[in-house]
Design an enzyme around this catalytic site. Structure first.
Site, PDB file in Angstrom:
ATOM      1  N   ALA A  35      -7.378  31.557  28.222  1.00 44.67           N
ATOM      2  CA  ALA A  35      -6.140  30.762  28.139  1.00 44.67           C
ATOM      3  C   ALA A  35      -4.958  31.747  28.159  1.00 44.67           C
ATOM      4  O   ALA A  35      -4.082  31.718  27.298  1.00 44.67           O
ATOM      5  CB  ALA A  35      -6.119  29.876  26.907  1.00 44.67           C
ATOM      6  N   HIS A  37      -1.700  33.930  28.645  1.00 45.13           N
ATOM      7  CA  HIS A  37      -0.273  33.649  28.768  1.00 45.13           C
ATOM      8  C   HIS A  37       0.443  34.980  28.996  1.00 45.13           C
ATOM      9  O   HIS A  37      -0.209  36.030  29.149  1.00 45.13           O
ATOM     10  CB  HIS A  37       0.242  32.934  27.508  1.00 45.13           C
ATOM     11  CG  HIS A  37      -0.186  33.596  26.238  1.00 45.13           C
ATOM     12  ND1 HIS A  37       0.268  34.834  25.852  1.00 45.13           N
ATOM     13  CD2 HIS A  37      -1.068  33.197  25.273  1.00 45.13           C
ATOM     14  CE1 HIS A  37      -0.273  35.167  24.710  1.00 45.13           C
ATOM     15  NE2 HIS A  37      -1.111  34.199  24.330  1.00 45.13           N
ATOM     16  N   HIS A  40      -0.697  38.057  27.069  1.00 48.54           N
ATOM     17  CA  HIS A  40      -1.876  38.737  27.618  1.00 48.54           C
ATOM     18  C   HIS A  40      -1.496  39.510  28.892  1.00 48.54           C
ATOM     19  O   HIS A  40      -1.987  40.616  29.131  1.00 48.54           O
ATOM     20  CB  HIS A  40      -2.964  37.735  27.989  1.00 48.54           C
ATOM     21  CG  HIS A  40      -3.538  36.977  26.844  1.00 48.54           C
ATOM     22  ND1 HIS A  40      -3.316  35.642  26.644  1.00 48.54           N
ATOM     23  CD2 HIS A  40      -4.354  37.366  25.833  1.00 48.54           C
ATOM     24  CE1 HIS A  40      -3.955  35.235  25.578  1.00 48.54           C
ATOM     25  NE2 HIS A  40      -4.598  36.256  25.051  1.00 48.54           N
ATOM     26  N   VAL A 182       4.849  39.229  22.641  1.00 49.52           N
ATOM     27  CA  VAL A 182       5.765  38.623  23.622  1.00 49.52           C
ATOM     28  C   VAL A 182       6.144  37.239  23.106  1.00 49.52           C
ATOM     29  O   VAL A 182       5.290  36.510  22.584  1.00 49.52           O
ATOM     30  CB  VAL A 182       5.086  38.527  25.013  1.00 49.52           C
ATOM     31  CG1 VAL A 182       6.018  37.881  26.023  1.00 49.52           C
ATOM     32  CG2 VAL A 182       4.684  39.917  25.491  1.00 49.52           C
ATOM     33  N   SER A 192      -2.242  31.230  22.731  1.00 45.08           N
ATOM     34  CA  SER A 192      -2.981  30.181  23.437  1.00 45.08           C
ATOM     35  C   SER A 192      -2.958  28.902  22.620  1.00 45.08           C
ATOM     36  O   SER A 192      -3.054  27.800  23.145  1.00 45.08           O
ATOM     37  CB  SER A 192      -4.426  30.625  23.655  1.00 45.08           C
ATOM     38  OG  SER A 192      -4.436  31.904  24.229  1.00 45.08           O
TER      39      SER A 192
END
Ligand code: PAF
Length: 294
Positions: A35, A37, A40, A182, A192
């Site tokens: 998942a 984002h 990552h 982030v 996630s």
């Protein structure tokens, strides 16, 4: 060419061993539960930098059952391998290792990887099996991938500290690298699990970081302030988030993760977890003498 996705341990080992012969440089692992984002994506880009053109970036995608408690969100955890593959490819990863549970755990697996210091407080206090499960799977990933470096996000500050300790105490030959958290534009840390927030919870959730920042700002004005007063200030802010409930809020030493009681003389972390209806979110802020406050 689409990125290579492997699910079997043996084929992943063979693939990496062949690649190492060809490109005997850094192998950088980014362990994830998928998942993916932007948080990552940044870790994968950081891994690419560390690996250089000649090295290999491996992203593992595995929703690890052993780190979830019986009443936690294992079944609800978002899964999106096709989208994740695009993110990995766009960020320059070379290989995705995406095993199923049966590829990682024998039906009668009976090993544990329990850390007995850093993992006892904060998230470890309310999720007792969590860190043993994290340490177990990370150790397994290290043994499968044999990375030179592994990148973990600082949003889970305690996890990063526990993994550093695992590598130190068990002499695992890998360098652990931290990646900055982030955030969405409104300050909510990317996770996630944000996908499981209702609209109202999503509107409220940036209040977590706002409360932590208010704590840091108070310390910046009054560096001698008692930790108890700081906690009280931040707690009262968090309590105003009506759709959430505080799991914990603590001020800990950035290295030992012990609670801070006297005047803040070393870098500290204020860390919190909050329950929403279908998600538990964590966040933290670092401050104190010599800490980066940017
Ligand atoms: O941080 C995570 O996503 C997980 O805890 C990890 C490190 C991938 C282990 O399953």
């Amino acid at each position: 060419m689409p990125i290579t996705v492997l699910s079997k341990v043996s084929e992943t080992r063979m693939h990496l061993s062949a690649r190492r012969q060809e490109k005997p440089r850094n192998v950088v692992l980014v362990p994830t539960m998928g998942a993916l984002h932007e948080g990552h994506a940044q870790l994968i880009r950081q891994a690419r930098e560390l690996a250089g053109d000649e090295g290999t970036v491996v992203v593992s995608i595995f929703v690890n059952p052993t780190q979830f408690g019986p009443n936690e969100d294992l079944d609800r955890y978002p899964r999106s391998l096709d989208r994740d593959s695009e993110v990995c490819q766009d960020c320059g990863a070379d290989l995705i290792f995406a095993p199923g549970s049966a590829d990682m755990y024998a039906p009668d697996h009976s090993f544990d990887a329990r850390e007995t210091g850093l993992s006892m407080g904060l998230c470890g206090a309310s999720r007792s099996g969590h860190f043993p499960g994290v340490c177990l799977v990370v150790l397994k990933l290290f043994n499968i991938v044999h990375p030179t470096h592994a990148v973990f996000g600082k949003k889970d500050y305690q996890q990063l500290a526990v993994i550093r300790r695992l590598v130190r105490d068990l002499n695992v030959p890998v360098e652990i690298v931290g990646g900055e958290t982030v955030r969405e534009e409104d300050g909510l840390a990317m996770s996630s699990r944000n996908a499981n927030l209702t609209d109202a919870e999503r509107r409220d959730a940036p209040g977590i970081q706002e409360a932590l920042q208010a704590g840091r700002a108070r310390w910046e004005k009054l560096p001698d302030i008692a930790p108890g007063l700081l906690i009280r200030l931040v707690r009262s802010r968090l309590e105003q988030i009506s759709s959430g409930e505080i799991d914990y809020l603590e001020l800990v030493d950035g290295e030992t993760l012990h609670s801070v009681h006297g005047v803040i003389e070393k870098p500290v972390v204020m860390a919190t977890a909050m329950f929403f209806s279908k998600a538990r979110l964590i966040d933290n802020i670092e401050f104190g003498p010599k800490a980066q406050t940017g």
